[in-house]
Write an enzyme that holds these catalytic residues in place. Structure first.
Site, mmCIF file in Angstrom:
data_model
loop_
_atom_site.group_PDB
_atom_site.id
_atom_site.type_symbol
_atom_site.label_atom_id
_atom_site.label_comp_id
_atom_site.label_asym_id
_atom_site.label_seq_id
_atom_site.Cartn_x
_atom_site.Cartn_y
_atom_site.Cartn_z
ATOM 1 N N ASP B 8 0.738 -1.050 0.073
ATOM 2 C CA ASP B 8 -0.066 -0.119 -0.019
ATOM 3 C C ASP B 8 0.960 1.197 -0.119
ATOM 4 O O ASP B 8 1.875 1.209 0.981
ATOM 5 C CB ASP B 8 -0.797 0.044 1.213
ATOM 6 C CG ASP B 8 -2.060 1.236 1.174
ATOM 7 O OD1 ASP B 8 -2.029 1.560 0.014
ATOM 8 O OD2 ASP B 8 -2.707 1.130 2.210
ATOM 9 N N ASP B 103 -2.699 2.410 -6.375
ATOM 10 C CA ASP B 103 -1.608 2.358 -5.249
ATOM 11 C C ASP B 103 -1.546 1.349 -4.270
ATOM 12 O O ASP B 103 -1.031 1.251 -3.127
ATOM 13 C CB ASP B 103 -1.903 3.724 -4.253
ATOM 14 C CG ASP B 103 -3.141 3.827 -3.752
ATOM 15 O OD1 ASP B 103 -4.182 2.967 -4.319
ATOM 16 O OD2 ASP B 103 -3.436 4.738 -2.714
ATOM 17 N N GLU B 104 -2.293 0.314 -4.507
ATOM 18 C CA GLU B 104 -2.433 -1.049 -3.871
ATOM 19 C C GLU B 104 -2.574 -2.352 -4.592
ATOM 20 O O GLU B 104 -3.257 -2.187 -5.499
ATOM 21 C CB GLU B 104 -4.008 -0.871 -2.974
ATOM 22 C CG GLU B 104 -3.974 -0.842 -1.484
ATOM 23 C CD GLU B 104 -5.258 -0.650 -0.954
ATOM 24 O OE1 GLU B 104 -5.560 -1.914 -0.373
ATOM 25 O OE2 GLU B 104 -6.178 0.056 -1.175
#
Lengths: 366, 357
Positions: B8, B103-104
């Site tokens: 993350d 973003d993950e």
């Protein structure tokens, strides 16, 4: 404006131009036909902004003028009047009155000034050829045009002028039709245009089989074909047509010659049991015989055997049967040759004795 | 036992902006719509979070909490590029990657034999590689399923790593406040609190039947996560759900004909992509953003999936007319096709027509 004329002299030109009138249109004027009565001549014009059709007839004009009338309504009224009926068409103010015998019709009008006109065809290449020649190259190829393909330049017919030759090419990406003929033209630089699908169909309807001349003008954006009493104008498709020469099959050493009618009937019967979606049929050529086979998801099967001229090794190839039938339906001669290379390469279909048209079909993997 | 890593990125959009604009480093930065335009916070830097600013909060509220916050409009194309860079790094370790957003992502490194096959060392290496390539920090969670890996990545944020070993899984969940569980939102949290469920341990005391009676179809999930159990695989092939194209005009459009022309152009572009992938679509969506930045979408589903131009083009005028585009100037138009399915003839079993060119 006031006209006195027979049903036929109103109906005939109207039927010639009606094809340009869109059934669904966004602009009211496009549902109308423009009628101009001037100097002993009546002109009717219809357009969908892409094509424009104009029909002229020499007729006595009681009172000159110009107006636009709802095209389909006018057509339907004329069609249903008795043969040879006398018609009076009179326009005053906002209404047009059509009367014939004891029938009277009041039609809405729109001013002629509001009727859209295609821009003038300028910077032109001009040439003249017999109508029958132009019609032939179009009719022999137009069936292969794409319909609403995202490759918009395929949704039309490519007309090429090359020295003294006129050539038409159409393709939908799976098959291609080419027809060329020496029309005794004198064209300097090779010129290529793409006529949109609808324009091709309308033009073909206007051309007849006679030797009368068609005067063709090409600009960068338009084609205009003048047939004397009829004039066809169409915008051109702005795009690059695929290089047809590149897809012409080469080294097809396995040539099957067959009777066109026999082959057509055998394929038509076989197609009944082909997969409805893919329409695939398998052709197997072996010394002197052509076998056509197909089957469908319901496990039904068809097999036909034809006597053909074929010398060579056993050859098997799959096709969309409709592509083959489309070609056969457009041939005039009795003998047809199918030149093959292998199961993955395009084949060339031609008729024996008539060298003007060539048809290329890509096979299917079955 | 599987080895799952959850990566993350820390305050991703805001960190990218601080990286590219050194003058904003150390300042509270919010990426999102301007407060004057009813925008919302897409991301808040850690400095901004100290003022109580959170994602999805209205920008106006964020401004109240911190009057000197720096508002930055999002640059999605940059974030997307960085995200691709990061995925490239993941791909050097495994091809079992499930991206959740820009973003993950989850990575399944069970079959990975680099660094002695140690998921912890792989997670450290990933974080170091990401920082070297992007100068951005990531937090990682390592565990034996997706739920625990995700919970772990939150533990030592930012720039942290947390490993939950199998023998510690149940204990970790037991201590976790109920509101911290992934999948337990504020409403559920309140409900659970009322039943005296404050931690994972409290939740574990409830039977499957009791949970089913009180929480319906989520019961099975709650029952499992209370025990640190999560069998969901890392899904590498997420099916793309839609294809779209949109364009913003230099000058707002007023004429319907011009708008239709733009929509048709976008549609053709999208259909070309659809055709390349040999897909059909069933639903056409038109997006209209007015000059005042409000936007609407209008959708229409066909009876049959299609990849033909005409089927979709016919819908455009009606869809456009069901917006206010005729009375309000328009700054952006877009077209999206969704409900995608493979074209029938693209499978190997079916006959296929070879193309001429």
């Amino acid at each position: 404006m006031k006209l006195h004329l027979s049903r036929e002299s109103l109906l005939t030109p109207l039927q010639k131009v009606i094809g340009a009138v869109e059934r669904k249109n966004t602009m009211p004027a496009l549902g109308n036909v423009l009628i101009k009565a001037q100097g002993g001549e009546i002109q009717m014009t219809a357009t969908d902004l892409e094509i424009e059709l104009l029909a002229k007839s020499v007729l006595p004009v009681d009172q000159e003028g110009d107006i636009t009338l709802p095209a389909r309504k006018l057509l339907d009224i004329c069609k249903n009047l008795p043969d040879g009926a006398d018609i009076t068409l009179q326009v005053d103010a906002e209404r047009a009155t059509l009367s014939s015998g004891r029938s009277r019709f009041k039609l809405s009008t729109l001013p002629a000034a509001d009727f859209p006109q295609l821009e003038a065809v300028q910077g032109v290449t001009q040439f003249t050829l017999p109508q029958s020649t132009l019609r032939k190259v179009i009719d022999k190829t137009s069936f292969a045009m794409a319909q609403q393909d995202v490759r918009y330049y395929l949704n039309g017919l490519m007309l090429e002028l090359d020295g003294s030759t006129v050539r038409a090419v159409a393709t939908d990406g799976h098959r291609l039709a080419l027809c060329e003929t020496d029309a005794g033209l004198d064209i300097g630089d090779k010129k290529q245009v793409i006529i949109p699908r609808k324009g091709v169909q309308e033009l073909s309807r206007l051309l007849d089989d006679e030797e009368r001349d068609a005067e063709v003008s090409l600009s960068n954006n338009h084609i205009q074909v003048d047939l004397g009493n009829l004039r066809f104008t169409s915008k051109l498709i702005d795009g690059r047509f695929p290089d047809y020469q590149r897809v012409m099959p080469a080294n097809c050493d396995k040539v099957v010659s067959a009777d066109k009618q026999d082959l057509k009937l055998a394929l038509t019967r076989t197609s009944v049991l082909s997969n409805e979606k893919y329409k695939g049929v398998r052709l197997v050529a072996d010394n002197g015989a052509l076998t056509i086979q197909t089957n469908n998801p319901e496990q039904e099967e068809a097999e036909e055997q034809l006597e053909v001229q074929y010398q060579g090794e056993n050859m098997e190839i799959g096709f969309n049967v409709n592509y083959m039938l489309d070609v056969l339906n457009n041939l005039t001669e009795e003998l047809v040759t199918i030149a093959l290379k292998d199961a993955n390469s395009s084949c060339l279909v031609e008729e024996v004795g008539e060298q003007t048209a060539k048809y290329v079909i890509m096979p299917m993997r079955l | 036992m599987r080895k799952i890593i959850h990566i993350d990125m820390d305050a991703f959009f805001a960190s990218v902006e601080q990286r590219d604009n050194p003058e904003w480093r150390g300042l509270p930065v919010v990426v999102g719509g301007a407060p004057s335009r009813r925008g919302v916070v897409a991301a808040a830097s850690y400095e901004a979070r100290r003022f109580g600013i959170r994602s999805a909060m209205s920008s106006a509220r964020a401004l109240q909490r911190c009057p000197h916050v720096v508002f930055v409009p999002p640059r999605f194309e940059v974030y997307r590029a960085v995200s691709e860079q990061i995925h490239g790094i993941f791909a050097q370790y495994t091809d079992m990657i499930e991206p959740l957003s820009l973003d993950e992502a989850y990575l399944d490194v069970s079959a990975c034999d680099v660094l002695g096959g140690s998921a912890t060392r792989i997670a450290e290496a990933l974080r170091a590689d990401i920082f070297r390539a992007t100068q951005l920090t990531a937090s990682a969670g390592v565990s034996y399923n997706k739920f625990l890996a995700k919970m772990a990545s939150d533990q030592n944020k930012p720039d942290g790593l947390c490993v939950i070993h199998p023998q510690r899984g149940e204990a970790f969940v037991g201590e976790l406040p109920i509101g911290d569980f992934h999948g337990v939102g504020p409403a559920t949290e309140k409900k659970m609190q009322q039943w005296g469920i404050r931690t994972g341990a409290d939740l574990r005391k409830k039977s499957r039947e009791w949970l089913a009676a009180h929480f319906g179809k989520s019961a099975g999930y709650y029952y499992d996560i209370a025990r640190g159990v999560d069998e969901r695989p890392v899904r590498t092939h997420r099916i793309r759900k839609s294809i779209g194209s949109e364009t913003t005009f230099a000058q707002d459009l007023n004429r319907e004909a011009a708008m239709l022309a733009v929509l048709e152009q976008r549609l053709e572009k999208v259909l070309l992509q659809l055709e390349k992938k040999r897909w059909n679509a069933r639903t056409l969506t038109v997006k209209v953003k007015y000059a005042d930045f409000t936007q609407v979408t209008r959708s229409k589903s066909l009876d049959e999936p299609s990849h033909g131009v005409s089927a979709f083009r016919r819908q455009l005028p009606e869809l456009l007319r069901s917006t206010e585009a005729r009375s309000k100037p328009v700054r952006l138009l877009g077209v999206t096709l969704s409900n995608l399915s493979p074209q029938a003839d693209s499978s190997e079993e079916e006959p296929s027509q070879y193309p001429l060119f």
